[in-house]
Design a protein around this motif. Sequence first.
Motif, mmCIF file in Angstrom:
data_model
loop_
_atom_site.group_PDB
_atom_site.id
_atom_site.type_symbol
_atom_site.label_atom_id
_atom_site.label_comp_id
_atom_site.label_asym_id
_atom_site.label_seq_id
_atom_site.Cartn_x
_atom_site.Cartn_y
_atom_site.Cartn_z
ATOM 1 N N GLN A 1 -10.984 -0.562 12.325
ATOM 2 C CA GLN A 1 -9.854 -0.692 11.538
ATOM 3 C C GLN A 1 -9.335 -1.099 10.233
ATOM 4 O O GLN A 1 -8.776 -0.122 9.807
ATOM 5 N N TYR B 1 -7.990 0.517 6.910
ATOM 6 C CA TYR B 1 -7.060 0.412 5.975
ATOM 7 C C TYR B 1 -7.427 -0.112 4.772
ATOM 8 O O TYR B 1 -6.701 0.747 3.376
ATOM 9 N N ARG C 1 -10.095 1.024 2.494
ATOM 10 C CA ARG C 1 -10.535 1.565 2.172
ATOM 11 C C ARG C 1 -9.494 2.453 0.922
ATOM 12 O O ARG C 1 -10.027 2.660 0.117
ATOM 13 N N ASP C 2 -8.193 3.182 1.406
ATOM 14 C CA ASP C 2 -7.631 3.507 0.483
ATOM 15 C C ASP C 2 -6.909 2.367 0.054
ATOM 16 O O ASP C 2 -5.591 2.975 -0.387
ATOM 17 N N LEU D 1 -6.341 4.286 -3.420
ATOM 18 C CA LEU D 1 -5.150 5.249 -3.031
ATOM 19 C C LEU D 1 -3.838 4.568 -3.310
ATOM 20 O O LEU D 1 -2.964 5.049 -3.883
ATOM 21 N N ARG D 2 -3.703 3.559 -2.348
ATOM 22 C CA ARG D 2 -2.388 3.227 -2.574
ATOM 23 C C ARG D 2 -2.013 2.785 -3.681
ATOM 24 O O ARG D 2 -0.728 2.959 -4.606
#
Lengths: 294, 427
Positions: free
Chosen positions: B285, B289, B291-292, B295-296
Amino acid sequence: MQLSRPSPNLPSRVIILGSAGFIGRHLIRHLRELGVPILAPPRAEVDLESAQGLGPLRSLLRREDAIVVLAALTPDRGRDVRTFMANLRMGENLCSLFADFAPAHVVYVSSDAVYDDGANPVREDSSCNPSSLHGLMHLARERMLAHVFEKSPGSLALLRPTLIYGPGDTHNGYGPNRFLRAALKGERIALFGEGEELRDHIFVGDVCRLIALALRHRAAGTLNLATGHSHSFRDVAATAVRAAGRPVAIEGAPRRSPVTHRHFDVTQLIKSFPNFRFTTLDEGLAAKEDEFPK
Amino acid sequence: MIGFVGLSHLGIVSSLAAAAKGFEVVALDARPGLAAGLGRGELPVLEPGLGALFATHGNRMRFTDDFTLLGGCKVIVLSLDIVTDDANRSDLSGLHTLARQAAQQAPRGATLVVLSQVPPGFTRRLSSELEPVLQNGGLHLYYQVETLVFGEAVKRALEPERFIVGCADPALPLPQAYAAWLAAYGCPVLPMRYESAELSKISINVMLAATLSATNSLAEICENVGADWAEIAPALRLDRRIGPHAYLSAGLGIAGGNIERDLVTLSALAEQYGAEGTVPRAFLQHSRYRRDWVLRALHAAVLSKQASPVMAIWGLAYKPNTHSTKNSPALALVAALRDFKLRLYDPQAHLESAPPNVELAESALAACDGADALVVMTPWDEFSAIATDGLKGRLRRNIVIDPWGIWRHRDLTGEGFQYFSLGRPPR
């Protein structure tokens, strides 16, 4: 959340159930600005609490309609079992209607109260273990609707907003709206403890824009409505004082319970609507009823 | 003579390493054209040093699709990489087939070695399935842990730290031909039960995942409290309990497929046996989290602030020196940015099919032309060699998202860039 329409396209008509509340009034205005035909039947016309009360809605309903469900008895109307059961009856009646005649799209506005109090950061797959009857009611309604829509050609979006603030809020809960009201009246702002708790507050205009995006894309699945930025209540109070433009005292009090924080991981929201811009707390608290920041 | 059956990444590198140690090798794969292509020196995998290894030792290799050639091999290694699906679950069906075919062609008294990535219990079950063939042919069956690392596979194949060997009975000596092959590498050999060896492989990857997950978790805290993980990591490496080679580089979660596969296997084993499986699930998990993260960062700096931005993306591979994009954060980013124009460059890895919003650039700098932000998704050496001065004038806005910190030693903020890197606050 899946977007059934990658190219956004507003529905031909939106029916809003629960349009008289805080979100409902703002949503009507926002959708009207977008030019969407709206039907917002008042409770006197469509009573979700009785099976017969949905008759008028059934006769109005068209297959291509989108329905936004905001209707619920909020905790300020009661936190007891009677309120809980009344809310479930509304859910039961709506499910009967949708099982009989499913519209193209239903957007159910739920709550972050469905999550376990210990979930942090909260994301859509966080454990749902509501500690309040209000949260349990929303979770039960979500599951009931999902059960109906499993066998339906329509799409179901479950939106879980966190703490909503903005002009016209009828509630007076601890947070931005109460702080702003106090500051505007020149009254001191009383904090629990020193206001250290961090919470995510979302502007009502952002909630309406996100509902509109879910409608445009005929979204299906679950999405949290939160900004991804948490502020301490003391910071929120200071922002409210700035927005009011009056020198108001912010006072702490002896703490009676341990400090807890809540954050949201909004990656799924960013993935669904990557260029969505959140209203900042400064902008939101300075907003007037009829002129939201864009 | 040693036979290698299954010429994917593992089989190609391992067989060439055996040739480099002086053994005659039969390298077998029945997939159409693969063995013939390898025989002509067409290497379908990218690994530093692999071409040189082939050039020097290829004369001891016989690439073939003919199983009867295994008849001359005293050791036959099943070296097929196990493919995993999108949920990182293994498909072992191909290995079963290969094992049966190899056992039927093996000469009397030969040793079969499973080198593929298998879960605990596999080799003992295989032993039962093949029992008549094994018994009639006097064959021995072993499992051997592979610890290749993409991008460093040649070095690790030639200089392994140790061999972990799973045995039906670890008290018995290894067959002479097999022992001679292992001895050529000059490292410790650790015989143990099949199940222990199989779980050793998973244990290695779970320990790596633990370090990676702890690193990424701490790096996120650094980003918020004003610390810099690049300052902390060297201090940890000097701690004997952590070590100089620990996986302490902050990254975008866990990628590549192998560690994720073993975490999924461990999680499934915990579920099957009623053991507490929180730990591997938490690693997975947290990996999703992190990995992105890009993007954030992009949302905060660009997407929420500007209409129709264009992004330059450097790198698709999940790490440098490989063309593998398995679970690559770059692929996830490209998918999430479907509504935006992207200019993409990777020196080796490719998209299977480029979506309409993606333009493939001829070079790293060409990808920056007219972009509003540069995102470095794979820290290839050729990227860090590029002078940041060259970016100005090409980028429309000087925003650099460099998770791996290829330019962390430069003061990009001082050079007028908005700079984001893992493990330290945005500057």
